[in-house]
Design an enzyme around this catalytic site. Structure first.
Site, short mmCIF file in Angstrom:
data_model
loop_
_atom_site.label_atom_id
_atom_site.label_comp_id
_atom_site.label_asym_id
_atom_site.label_seq_id
_atom_site.Cartn_x
_atom_site.Cartn_y
_atom_site.Cartn_z
CB CYS A 154 -0.95 -0.01 1.19
SG CYS A 154 -2.02 -1.46 1.19
CG HIS A 294 -1.76 4.46 5.14
ND1 HIS A 294 -1.72 4.33 3.77
CD2 HIS A 294 -1.88 3.20 5.64
CE1 HIS A 294 -1.79 3.05 3.45
NE2 HIS A 294 -1.90 2.34 4.56
CD GLU A 304 -1.52 7.87 9.11
OE1 GLU A 304 -1.05 8.61 8.23
OE2 GLU A 304 -2.49 7.11 8.91
CE LYS A 325 -5.51 4.51 2.02
NZ LYS A 325 -4.57 5.59 2.36
CG HIS A 330 -6.41 0.99 1.34
ND1 HIS A 330 -5.47 1.68 0.58
CD2 HIS A 330 -5.70 0.26 2.25
CE1 HIS A 330 -4.27 1.37 1.01
NE2 HIS A 330 -4.38 0.53 2.03
CG PHE A 389 0.02 -5.99 4.35
CD1 PHE A 389 -0.57 -5.13 5.26
CD2 PHE A 389 -0.74 -7.04 3.86
CE1 PHE A 389 -1.88 -5.29 5.67
CE2 PHE A 389 -2.06 -7.21 4.26
CZ PHE A 389 -2.63 -6.34 5.16
#
Length: 403
Positions: A154, A294, A304, A325, A330, A389
């Site tokens: 991502c 994010h 975050e 998002k 996403h 990830f």
């Protein structure tokens, strides 16, 4: 800039929908998802690849490449950059994707099981591998400079833009077509994320399913599309009188070295990433007014927030930290591309997009997320974060261009 998203098939439509707080999430239409716990996604709607690709070539490419080429075409046209014999060796392409052509892999596996291996298309491999988005974009535009791709989950779109920025900065190109593309809304893709319990299952109310910073968030909503921008060395852009949306001035990239899907509780990798980007920009934290977070609508939103508080100290309370998002879902490997575009447009227009669906704010996510309504704010610098990830992190610092 060029964009194909769940809320618009071009830049202007996407931006207008974003500022209006429009959700792109709905029931999955690509396949029968009735057996899955998650039956919703943020699909691109009404996209026509024939506007950008010769009809005979379309079947030779996976959908993520279609999106990448559309966004590339729009970005190059928007930039006014003419790629010709005089400059083509100094213009490169760097487009990332987290997964690549997964639907084509799924379809081909079914075909092999039903009809045998001789039914595999000779274009199967080149239609599915990540770097063919960059490859086709270079072929279509004639750009013969550095040609690369990132596959950092991502964070792929942000890494592509950051690395392209560095390619220009070190003198290896004068311009780069950079961003991300993704299209994995298929049975395998959704089932895989369902198995890891990463997705929202708010099937009865899709448009409120993506809710960054909300106490009741229950996972991310899978999206798709592409965000591509043309980066150009400043004097080159000035020489041809280009419209400049913003300057990219800093890039940070770090690793968590902790877990395959979860960040550490102290969010150390994200903290170091943001700090590295600010250091690269030679910028004090107090100069930043907006963060495109994010913010996936998962438990990581709180981490975050913790990272931003650590990196920005007491200034964090003065920031707007938004989660776009909430509207696009996403976009995985394309997220960093489209969100860097949103960040640049926020600087250019002096308008910060809203975060929608924050009904019950999480006490751990207590920074200003610009809830519900876009806000006119004269910001001079902004940060776009992407985390993936494998513990891979990317942060970009953009600054308002003042001439």
């Amino acid at each position: 800039m060029g964009a194909v998203t769940p809320i618009g098939n071009d830049l202007a439509t996407t931006w207008d929908a974003l500022l209006a707080g429009t959700s792109g999430v709905g029931p999955i239409t690509r396949f029968d998802a009735s057996e899955l716990p998650t039956q919703i996604a943020a699909e691109v709607k009404g996209f026509d690849p024939t506007k950008y690709i010769e009809p005979k070539e379309i079947k030779k490419m996976a959908l993520f490449i279609h999106y990448a080429l559309a966004a590339t075409h729009m970005a190059v046209e928007d930039s006014g950059l003419e790629i010709n014999d005089a400059n083509r060796d100094r213009v490169g392409v760097y487009i990332g994707s987290g997964i690549g052509g997964l639907p084509a892999i799924e379809e081909t596996a079914h075909k092999v099981a039903a009809q045998g291996p001789r039914r595999v298309s000779p274009f199967f491999i080149p239609m599915t591998i990540v770097n063919l988005a960059s490859g086709h974009a270079a072929i279509q535009t004639g750009a013969r400079g550095p040609n690369q791709a990132s596959a950092t989950a991502c964070a792929a779109g942000s890494h592509a833009i950051g690395d392209a920025f560095k390619i220009i900065q070190r003198g290896d190109a004068d311009g780069m077509i950079a961003g991300g593309a993704e299209a994995v809304i298929c049975m395998l893709g959704v089932a895989g994320f369902c198995a890891s319990r990463a997705l929202s299952s708010r099937n009865d109310d899709p448009q409120t399913a993506s809710r960054p910073f909300d106490r009741d968030r229950d996972g991310f909503v899978m999206g798709e599309g592409s965000g591509v921008m043309v980066l150009e060395e400043l004097e080159s852009a000035r020489a041809r009188g280009a419209r400049i949306y913003a300057e990219i001035v800093g890039y940070g990239s770090t690793g968590d070295a902790y877990h395959i899907t979860a960040p550490p509780e102290d969010a150390n990798g994200a903290v170091r990433c943001i700090q590295a980007a600010l250091n690269d920009a030679g910028m004090n934290p107090e100069e930043v007014g907006y963060i495109n977070a994010h913010a996936t609508s998962t438990m990581a939103d709180a981490l975050e927030t913790r990272a931003v508080k650590t990196a920005f100290g007491s200034h964090a309370k003065n920031l707007v930290m938004g989660g776009t998002k909430s509207m696009t879902g996403h976009l995985l490997g394309a997220a960093g591309g489209i969100e860097a575009i949103f960040t640049g447009l926020a600087l250019y227009h002096g308008v910060i997009p809203p975060t929608i669906n924050v009904r019950n704010p999480d006490p751990e996510c207590d920074l200003d997320c610009c809830p519900d309504t876009a806000r006119e704010v004269a910001i001079t610098a902004a940060v776009s974060n992407s985390f993936g990830f494998g513990g891979t992190n990317a942060s970009l610092v953009l600054r308002k261009f003042t001439g």
